[in-house]
Motif scaffolding. Structure first.
Motif, PDB file in Angstrom:
ATOM      1  N   THR A  10       0.723  -1.294  -0.080  1.00 12.83           N
ATOM      2  CA  THR A  10       0.118   0.005  -0.104  1.00 12.83           C
ATOM      3  C   THR A  10       1.010   1.274  -0.075  1.00 12.83           C
ATOM      4  OG1 THR A  10      -0.063  -0.110   2.300  1.00 12.83           O
ATOM      5  CG2 THR A  10      -1.933  -0.900   1.029  1.00 12.83           C
ATOM      6  N   GLY A  11       1.987   1.265  -0.724  1.00 11.89           N
ATOM      7  CA  GLY A  11       2.783   2.586  -0.905  1.00 11.89           C
ATOM      8  C   GLY A  11       1.813   3.587  -2.026  1.00 11.89           C
ATOM      9  N   ASN A  12       2.702   4.315  -2.566  1.00 10.49           N
ATOM     10  CA  ASN A  12       2.021   5.493  -3.648  1.00 10.49           C
ATOM     11  C   ASN A  12       1.197   4.900  -4.401  1.00 10.49           C
ATOM     12  OD1 ASN A  12       3.443   7.375  -2.428  1.00 10.49           O
ATOM     13  ND2 ASN A  12       5.015   7.485  -3.814  1.00 10.49           N
ATOM     14  N   VAL A  13       1.698   3.959  -5.501  1.00  6.41           N
ATOM     15  CA  VAL A  13       0.715   3.280  -6.181  1.00  6.41           C
ATOM     16  C   VAL A  13      -0.195   2.196  -5.690  1.00  6.41           C
ATOM     17  CG1 VAL A  13       0.753   1.914  -8.608  1.00  6.41           C
ATOM     18  CG2 VAL A  13       2.472   3.561  -8.110  1.00  6.41           C
ATOM     19  N   GLY A  14       0.288   1.664  -4.866  1.00  2.00           N
ATOM     20  CA  GLY A  14      -0.459   0.712  -4.247  1.00  2.00           C
ATOM     21  C   GLY A  14      -1.837   1.430  -3.350  1.00  2.00           C
ATOM     22  N   ALA A  34       1.210  -6.294   3.531  1.00  2.00           N
ATOM     23  CA  ALA A  34       1.920  -5.340   3.824  1.00  2.00           C
ATOM     24  C   ALA A  34       3.144  -5.908   4.611  1.00  2.00           C
ATOM     25  CB  ALA A  34       0.942  -4.446   4.746  1.00  2.00           C
ATOM     26  N   TRP A  35       4.286  -5.333   4.050  1.00  2.00           N
ATOM     27  CA  TRP A  35       5.502  -5.784   4.784  1.00  2.00           C
ATOM     28  C   TRP A  35       5.830  -4.696   6.026  1.00  2.00           C
ATOM     29  CZ3 TRP A  35       9.399  -2.008   5.301  1.00  2.00           C
ATOM     30  CH2 TRP A  35       9.332  -0.958   4.434  1.00  2.00           C
ATOM     31  N   MET A  77       7.803  -1.243  -5.884  1.00  2.00           N
ATOM     32  CA  MET A  77       8.451  -0.341  -6.824  1.00  2.00           C
ATOM     33  C   MET A  77       9.412  -1.343  -7.792  1.00  2.00           C
ATOM     34  SD  MET A  77      10.070   2.880  -4.637  1.00  2.00           S
ATOM     35  CE  MET A  77       9.327   3.904  -3.913  1.00  2.00           C
ATOM     36  N   PHE A  78       9.729  -2.366  -7.240  1.00  2.00           N
ATOM     37  CA  PHE A  78      10.549  -3.321  -7.948  1.00  2.00           C
ATOM     38  C   PHE A  78      10.221  -4.731  -7.691  1.00  2.00           C
ATOM     39  CE2 PHE A  78      13.530   0.283  -6.746  1.00  2.00           C
ATOM     40  CZ  PHE A  78      13.624   0.737  -8.222  1.00  2.00           C
ATOM     41  N   THR A 160       9.248  17.449  -9.317  1.00  2.00           N
ATOM     42  CA  THR A 160       9.725  18.274  -8.033  1.00  2.00           C
ATOM     43  C   THR A 160       8.948  17.845  -6.797  1.00  2.00           C
ATOM     44  OG1 THR A 160      10.634  20.274  -9.334  1.00  2.00           O
ATOM     45  CG2 THR A 160      10.193  20.516  -6.884  1.00  2.00           C
ATOM     46  N   ILE A 161       7.604  17.725  -7.199  1.00  2.00           N
ATOM     47  CA  ILE A 161       6.855  17.393  -6.028  1.00  2.00           C
ATOM     48  C   ILE A 161       6.503  15.722  -5.741  1.00  2.00           C
ATOM     49  CG2 ILE A 161       5.328  19.392  -6.424  1.00  2.00           C
ATOM     50  CD1 ILE A 161       2.948  17.617  -7.526  1.00  2.00           C
ATOM     51  N   TYR A 162       7.197  14.917  -6.566  1.00  2.00           N
ATOM     52  CA  TYR A 162       6.941  13.371  -6.540  1.00  2.00           C
ATOM     53  C   TYR A 162       7.936  13.084  -5.286  1.00  2.00           C
ATOM     54  CZ  TYR A 162       6.604   8.549  -8.005  1.00  2.00           C
ATOM     55  OH  TYR A 162       6.341   7.343  -7.992  1.00  2.00           O
ATOM     56  N   ASN A 163       7.611  12.393  -4.525  1.00  2.00           N
ATOM     57  CA  ASN A 163       8.117  11.974  -3.328  1.00  2.00           C
ATOM     58  C   ASN A 163       8.604  10.423  -3.763  1.00  2.00           C
ATOM     59  OD1 ASN A 163       9.306  11.034  -0.788  1.00  2.00           O
ATOM     60  ND2 ASN A 163       7.417  11.247   0.202  1.00  2.00           N
ATOM     61  N   SER A 164       9.705  10.218  -4.424  1.00  2.00           N
ATOM     62  CA  SER A 164       9.982   8.960  -4.713  1.00  2.00           C
ATOM     63  C   SER A 164      11.430   8.926  -4.967  1.00  2.00           C
ATOM     64  CB  SER A 164       9.354   8.374  -5.708  1.00  2.00           C
ATOM     65  OG  SER A 164       9.816   7.043  -5.732  1.00  2.00           O
ATOM     66  N   PRO A 165      12.321   9.287  -3.729  1.00  2.00           N
ATOM     67  CA  PRO A 165      13.689   9.092  -4.071  1.00  2.00           C
ATOM     68  C   PRO A 165      14.280   7.756  -4.218  1.00  2.00           C
ATOM     69  CG  PRO A 165      13.137   9.583  -1.822  1.00  2.00           C
ATOM     70  CD  PRO A 165      11.992   9.858  -2.393  1.00  2.00           C
TER      71      PRO A 165
END
Length: 349
Positions: A10-14, A34-35, A77-78, A160-165
């Protein structure tokens, strides 16, 4: 038919996937993986910022597979090969927004995934990149020309606003502009683009001689404080223009290009049209530009509200594909293998 679905993370895309599943009359959410320990035992709807759904998050993989869902919506993500193999071998189909289209960049991992599909009688479909449907859009557009010379896909955004380092740092963002390892870093970090090139080539029935990566960079002249508690210092990469090209006979016939920038202090200054541009050079040449706007009833209270709206176009191609993937023959499926993906269960009531 109602399709029983397990959400994986349940991250950003989840989160956006959960919103879409809950709103879709053809889908039933029956479980969620969920991990993160702080999410275990909590209602999935509450975790994703909507009303309670009566489903609690768990890290018990075997219990989730024992539910015998029709499909897992896999949104890390991966892709974790061991994890995906376990799901498929249990006979559960997978649709994913992770970096998986054809699986070729996984090397031997692709063979393991293919074998697990055969063993479990299951199918895996990766919806693609940034967002996934854009490769499908290019293929459909090319069908309007009686001769195709070249297909190019451009994504251009200020992120800039995307929170995904975690996804952007591996691309090269934040490294010193004179770092000699930058091209290799970006090539590895954007390797999924190669699979996108292969997908389009397969649609054209073209046997590529080579696939190459080219990249240019821009640096920031000011320190940039970014979401996710990371900073890009002046003199470091804050703009990446990466191009993956497929060649036949020394001529590039396919280009998948991403231009991502951060802030207004770039050197050199890049001007770009935000959105997606698909160009089919041929007879006739067809150029399509896609942009996205919020609906009239959209009300954003936080920055996250805007981000979640944007993530819709990442999550939805995989969600829309669920019925076709459930019906597909076992194996690794791409857009070229599935029938037209129909937007079932989403019509506003």
């Amino acid at each position: 038919m109602t399709y029983r679905v397990v959400q994986w993370t349940t991250g950003n895309v989840g989160k956006k996937s959960v919103h879409a599943i809950a709103a879709n009359t053809d889908l039933e959410l029956v479980g969620c993986y969920a991990w993160s320990p702080d999410k275990l035992g909590k209602d999935v709807g509450v975790l994703c910022g909507i009303e309670p759904l009566g489903v609690t998050a768990t890290d018990d993989v075997e219990a989730l597979l024992a539910l015998k869902p029709d499909c897992v919506v896999y949104n890390p993500m991966f892709a974790d090969v061991d994890e995906v193999v376990n799901i498929l071998a249990a006979g559960v189909n997978v649709v994913t927004t992770s970096e998986f289209i054809t699986g070729h960049q996984l090397g031997e991992g692709r063979d393991r995934i293919s074998e697990a599909c055969n063993r479990g009688g299951a199918t895996i479909f990766g919806s693609g990149i940034n967002p996934g449907f854009i490769q499908l859009f290019a293929v459909v557009t090319a069908g309007l020309s009686d001769r195709v010379d070249r297909i190019s896909i451009l994504e251009s955004f200020d992120t800039t606003i995307y929170n995904s380092p975690a996804t952007e740092i591996p691309m090269g963002f934040g490294r010193p502009i004179d770092d000699p390892d930058l091209p290799a870093v970006t090539e590895k970090g954007s390797g999924i683009f190669r699979e996108a090139v292969l997908l389009v080539a397969d649609a054209l029935d073209a046997e590529l001689d080579d696939v190459r990566c080219e990249v240019e960079y821009a640096q920031t002249t000011d320190d940039l404080d970014l979401p996710g508690d990371w900073t890009i210092a002046a003199g470091c990469v804050a703009g990446i223009d990466v191009r993956w090209k497929g060649y036949v006979g020394g001529r590039d016939i396919i280009e998948i290009r991403g231009v991502w920038t951060k802030g207004q202090s770039l050197q050199p200054a890049w001007s770009a049209t935000f959105g997606y541009t698909v160009t089919v050079e041929g007879r006739p040449t067809i150029k399509s530009t896609l942009s996205f706007e919020p609906p009239p009833d959209f009300h954003a209270e936080t920055l996250d509200d805007f981000i979640m709206l944007g993530l819709t176009i990442t999550a939805m191609p995989a969600i829309t594909a669920i019925p076709a993937v459930v019906a597909a023959d076992p194996g690794i499926a791409t857009y070229n293998d599935l029938p037209l993906l129909l937007p079932r269960g989403v019509l506003a009531q």
